[in-house]
Scaffold this motif. Structure first.
Motif, PDB file in Angstrom:
ATOM      1  N   THR A 184       4.623   1.434   9.134  1.00  0.00           N
ATOM      2  CA  THR A 184       5.527   0.583   8.338  1.00  0.00           C
ATOM      3  C   THR A 184       6.289   1.388   7.286  1.00  0.00           C
ATOM      4  O   THR A 184       7.349   0.967   6.841  1.00  0.00           O
ATOM      5  CB  THR A 184       4.774  -0.581   7.651  1.00  0.00           C
ATOM      6  OG1 THR A 184       3.864  -0.050   6.672  1.00  0.00           O
ATOM      7  CG2 THR A 184       4.024  -1.424   8.657  1.00  0.00           C
ATOM      8  N   GLY A 185       5.762   2.565   6.905  1.00  0.00           N
ATOM      9  CA  GLY A 185       6.482   3.420   5.965  1.00  0.00           C
ATOM     10  C   GLY A 185       7.846   3.815   6.516  1.00  0.00           C
ATOM     11  O   GLY A 185       8.813   3.987   5.766  1.00  0.00           O
ATOM     12  N   SER A 186       7.936   3.925   7.856  1.00  0.00           N
ATOM     13  CA  SER A 186       9.215   4.338   8.450  1.00  0.00           C
ATOM     14  C   SER A 186      10.287   3.271   8.226  1.00  0.00           C
ATOM     15  O   SER A 186      11.473   3.583   8.171  1.00  0.00           O
ATOM     16  CB  SER A 186       9.055   4.656   9.937  1.00  0.00           C
ATOM     17  OG  SER A 186       8.780   3.468  10.645  1.00  0.00           O
ATOM     18  N   ALA A 214      13.268   8.037  -2.124  1.00  0.00           N
ATOM     19  CA  ALA A 214      14.180   6.875  -2.067  1.00  0.00           C
ATOM     20  C   ALA A 214      13.434   5.675  -1.486  1.00  0.00           C
ATOM     21  O   ALA A 214      13.585   4.543  -1.956  1.00  0.00           O
ATOM     22  CB  ALA A 214      15.410   7.210  -1.221  1.00  0.00           C
ATOM     23  N   ALA A 215      12.590   5.935  -0.477  1.00  0.00           N
ATOM     24  CA  ALA A 215      11.811   4.856   0.155  1.00  0.00           C
ATOM     25  C   ALA A 215      10.898   4.199  -0.874  1.00  0.00           C
ATOM     26  O   ALA A 215      10.770   2.974  -0.929  1.00  0.00           O
ATOM     27  CB  ALA A 215      10.989   5.417   1.312  1.00  0.00           C
ATOM     28  N   SER A 216      10.273   5.024  -1.701  1.00  0.00           N
ATOM     29  CA  SER A 216       9.358   4.493  -2.699  1.00  0.00           C
ATOM     30  C   SER A 216      10.121   3.623  -3.702  1.00  0.00           C
ATOM     31  O   SER A 216       9.602   2.613  -4.193  1.00  0.00           O
ATOM     32  CB  SER A 216       8.659   5.658  -3.405  1.00  0.00           C
ATOM     33  OG  SER A 216       7.687   5.186  -4.285  1.00  0.00           O
ATOM     34  N   LYS A 217      11.363   3.986  -3.993  1.00  0.00           N
ATOM     35  CA  LYS A 217      12.178   3.181  -4.928  1.00  0.00           C
ATOM     36  C   LYS A 217      12.585   1.856  -4.288  1.00  0.00           C
ATOM     37  O   LYS A 217      12.423   0.793  -4.888  1.00  0.00           O
ATOM     38  CB  LYS A 217      13.427   3.959  -5.348  1.00  0.00           C
ATOM     39  CG  LYS A 217      13.093   5.098  -6.287  1.00  0.00           C
ATOM     40  CD  LYS A 217      14.321   5.602  -7.015  1.00  0.00           C
ATOM     41  CE  LYS A 217      13.912   6.706  -7.980  1.00  0.00           C
ATOM     42  NZ  LYS A 217      14.640   7.942  -7.757  1.00  0.00           N
ATOM     43  N   ARG A 267       1.029   0.349   2.886  1.00  0.00           N
ATOM     44  CA  ARG A 267       0.467   0.252   1.542  1.00  0.00           C
ATOM     45  C   ARG A 267      -0.101  -1.139   1.260  1.00  0.00           C
ATOM     46  O   ARG A 267      -0.990  -1.296   0.448  1.00  0.00           O
ATOM     47  CB  ARG A 267       1.545   0.530   0.479  1.00  0.00           C
ATOM     48  CG  ARG A 267       2.249   1.863   0.605  1.00  0.00           C
ATOM     49  CD  ARG A 267       1.305   3.002   0.307  1.00  0.00           C
ATOM     50  NE  ARG A 267       2.002   4.282   0.190  1.00  0.00           N
ATOM     51  CZ  ARG A 267       2.520   4.960   1.205  1.00  0.00           C
ATOM     52  NH1 ARG A 267       2.401   4.500   2.426  1.00  0.00           N
ATOM     53  NH2 ARG A 267       3.122   6.117   0.996  1.00  0.00           N
ATOM     54  N   ASP A 268       0.471  -2.142   1.947  1.00  0.00           N
ATOM     55  CA  ASP A 268       0.140  -3.537   1.631  1.00  0.00           C
ATOM     56  C   ASP A 268      -0.216  -4.331   2.879  1.00  0.00           C
ATOM     57  O   ASP A 268      -0.060  -5.543   2.906  1.00  0.00           O
ATOM     58  CB  ASP A 268       1.347  -4.206   0.946  1.00  0.00           C
ATOM     59  CG  ASP A 268       2.571  -4.264   1.866  1.00  0.00           C
ATOM     60  OD1 ASP A 268       2.636  -3.453   2.822  1.00  0.00           O
ATOM     61  OD2 ASP A 268       3.429  -5.130   1.667  1.00  0.00           O
ATOM     62  N   ILE A 269      -0.633  -3.651   3.918  1.00  0.00           N
ATOM     63  CA  ILE A 269      -0.906  -4.366   5.176  1.00  0.00           C
ATOM     64  C   ILE A 269      -2.110  -5.295   5.004  1.00  0.00           C
ATOM     65  O   ILE A 269      -2.043  -6.474   5.350  1.00  0.00           O
ATOM     66  CB  ILE A 269      -1.157  -3.377   6.353  1.00  0.00           C
ATOM     67  CG1 ILE A 269      -0.022  -2.338   6.446  1.00  0.00           C
ATOM     68  CG2 ILE A 269      -1.303  -4.139   7.667  1.00  0.00           C
ATOM     69  CD1 ILE A 269       1.354  -2.911   6.590  1.00  0.00           C
ATOM     70  N   GLY A 270      -3.181  -4.771   4.416  1.00  0.00           N
ATOM     71  CA  GLY A 270      -4.382  -5.594   4.244  1.00  0.00           C
ATOM     72  C   GLY A 270      -4.261  -6.636   3.146  1.00  0.00           C
ATOM     73  O   GLY A 270      -4.986  -7.625   3.139  1.00  0.00           O
TER      74      GLY A 270
HETATM   75  O1   DC Z   1       3.875   6.033   4.268  1.00  0.00           O
HETATM   76  P1   DC Z   1       5.227   6.656   3.858  1.00  0.00           P
HETATM   77  O2   DC Z   1       5.079   7.818   2.935  1.00  0.00           O
HETATM   78  O3   DC Z   1       6.078   6.967   5.036  1.00  0.00           O
HETATM   79  O4   DC Z   1       5.978   5.477   3.042  1.00  0.00           O
HETATM   80  C1   DC Z   1       7.209   5.674   2.412  1.00  0.00           C
HETATM   81  C2   DC Z   1       7.309   4.753   1.190  1.00  0.00           C
HETATM   82  O5   DC Z   1       7.385   3.387   1.637  1.00  0.00           O
HETATM   83  C3   DC Z   1       6.114   4.821   0.254  1.00  0.00           C
HETATM   84  O6   DC Z   1       6.404   5.525  -0.931  1.00  0.00           O
HETATM   85  C4   DC Z   1       5.808   3.401  -0.101  1.00  0.00           C
HETATM   86  C5   DC Z   1       6.608   2.548   0.826  1.00  0.00           C
HETATM   87  N1   DC Z   1       5.781   1.667   1.666  1.00  0.00           N
HETATM   88  C6   DC Z   1       5.454   0.442   1.155  1.00  0.00           C
HETATM   89  O7   DC Z   1       5.779   0.137   0.018  1.00  0.00           O
HETATM   90  N2   DC Z   1       4.764  -0.446   1.924  1.00  0.00           N
HETATM   91  C7   DC Z   1       4.371  -0.119   3.160  1.00  0.00           C
HETATM   92  N3   DC Z   1       3.700  -1.013   3.893  1.00  0.00           N
HETATM   93  C8   DC Z   1       4.669   1.161   3.685  1.00  0.00           C
HETATM   94  C9   DC Z   1       5.375   2.037   2.900  1.00  0.00           C
END
Ligand code: DC
Length: 219
Positions: free
Chosen positions: A38-40, A87-90, A124-127
């Motif tokens: 899901t991070g992708s 940028a993804a984290s933002k 990060r928030d699947i569960g």
């Molecule tokens: O797992 P990753 O490093 O590829 O994730 C990139 C960013 O996406 C990470 O900083 C947090 C966010 N992310 C999120 O908030 N929720 C998720 N389920 C997956 C990733």
């Protein structure tokens, strides 16, 4: 939206470079389940914002990019770079972005592609948010320095010019952003099994994850 389903869902959450991607992929292979990183999705939104010259912290713009996300955005070449990760984290802190990506993730979990009997999602928030009813929840961690070392090696192997100190600082900044945000922050679900991979080689970590899953799914 929720989707009625008999799919078995395994949720794998944790901070940057804790090993969750490898573990999730291996679990999916072992059980014949579909796998979603899901991070992708968040990375694809971050990359799309950067490409369009926008600010990843701009809620309206980032949400618009998330709503118009296409399959081709997920194949962008720069998704794994550090710049896109930040940028993804933002963008991941913006509720409108998270809302736009939620249905896609839940549908994948409930109706895994290829008619597979289950799905493994890592993030990060699947569960906690995406699949709170997942059959098994793993929260994978490792010490900061160990995670930075793994990430550093990965980036060097890919030919990026980085220093270990920079990777460690970026990783801590990203974890802090992911933990501190109010929308679906990074945290272990109350019913998650914790797995610390700091002192485990890959095969030992996989074996530990398989044992947790097998024990939890045991009838
Ligand atoms: O797992 P990753 O490093 O590829 O994730 C990139 C960013 O996406 C990470 O900083 C947090 C966010 N992310 C999120 O908030 N929720 C998720 N389920 C997956 C990733």
């Amino acid at each position: 939206m929720t989707f009625p389903s008999s799919s078995v869902v395994i949720a794998v959450d944790g901070p940057v470079a804790a090993g969750k991607g490898t573990l999730a992929r291996r679990l999916a292979d072992k059980y014949g389940y579909a796998y979603l990183d899901t991070g992708s999705l968040y990375r694809a939104v971050g990359a799309k914002v950067l490409r369009a010259g926008g600010d990843p912290a701009d809620p309206d713009f980032a949400a618009k990019m998330a709503e118009s996300l296409e399959e081709s955005d997920l194949a962008a070449k720069d998704l794994r770079s550090e710049a896109v990760g930040l940028a993804a984290s933002k963008v991941a802190a913006i509720p409108g972005v998270r809302a736009a990506l939620l249905d896609y993730q839940r549908r994948f979990a409930a109706l895994p592609p290829g008619g597979k009997p289950g799905a493994v999602l890592d993030g990060r928030d699947i569960g906690t948010v995406v699949c709170p009813d997942a059959a098994v929840k793993l929260f994978v961690t490792a010490r900061d320095e160990v995670r930075a070392e793994r990430r550093y090696k990965e980036l060097i192997d890919k030919g990026e010019t980085v220093t270990f100190e920079r990777v460690l600082a970026d990783l801590r900044r990203r974890d802090e952003q992911d933990r501190a945000r109010s929308a679906a922050p990074l945290r272990a679900a109350d019913d998650a099994h914790l797995l610390d991979t700091s002192d485990l080689a890959i095969e030992a970590a996989v074996a530990a994850a398989v044992e947790i899953v097998a024990n939890t799914l045991k009838p």
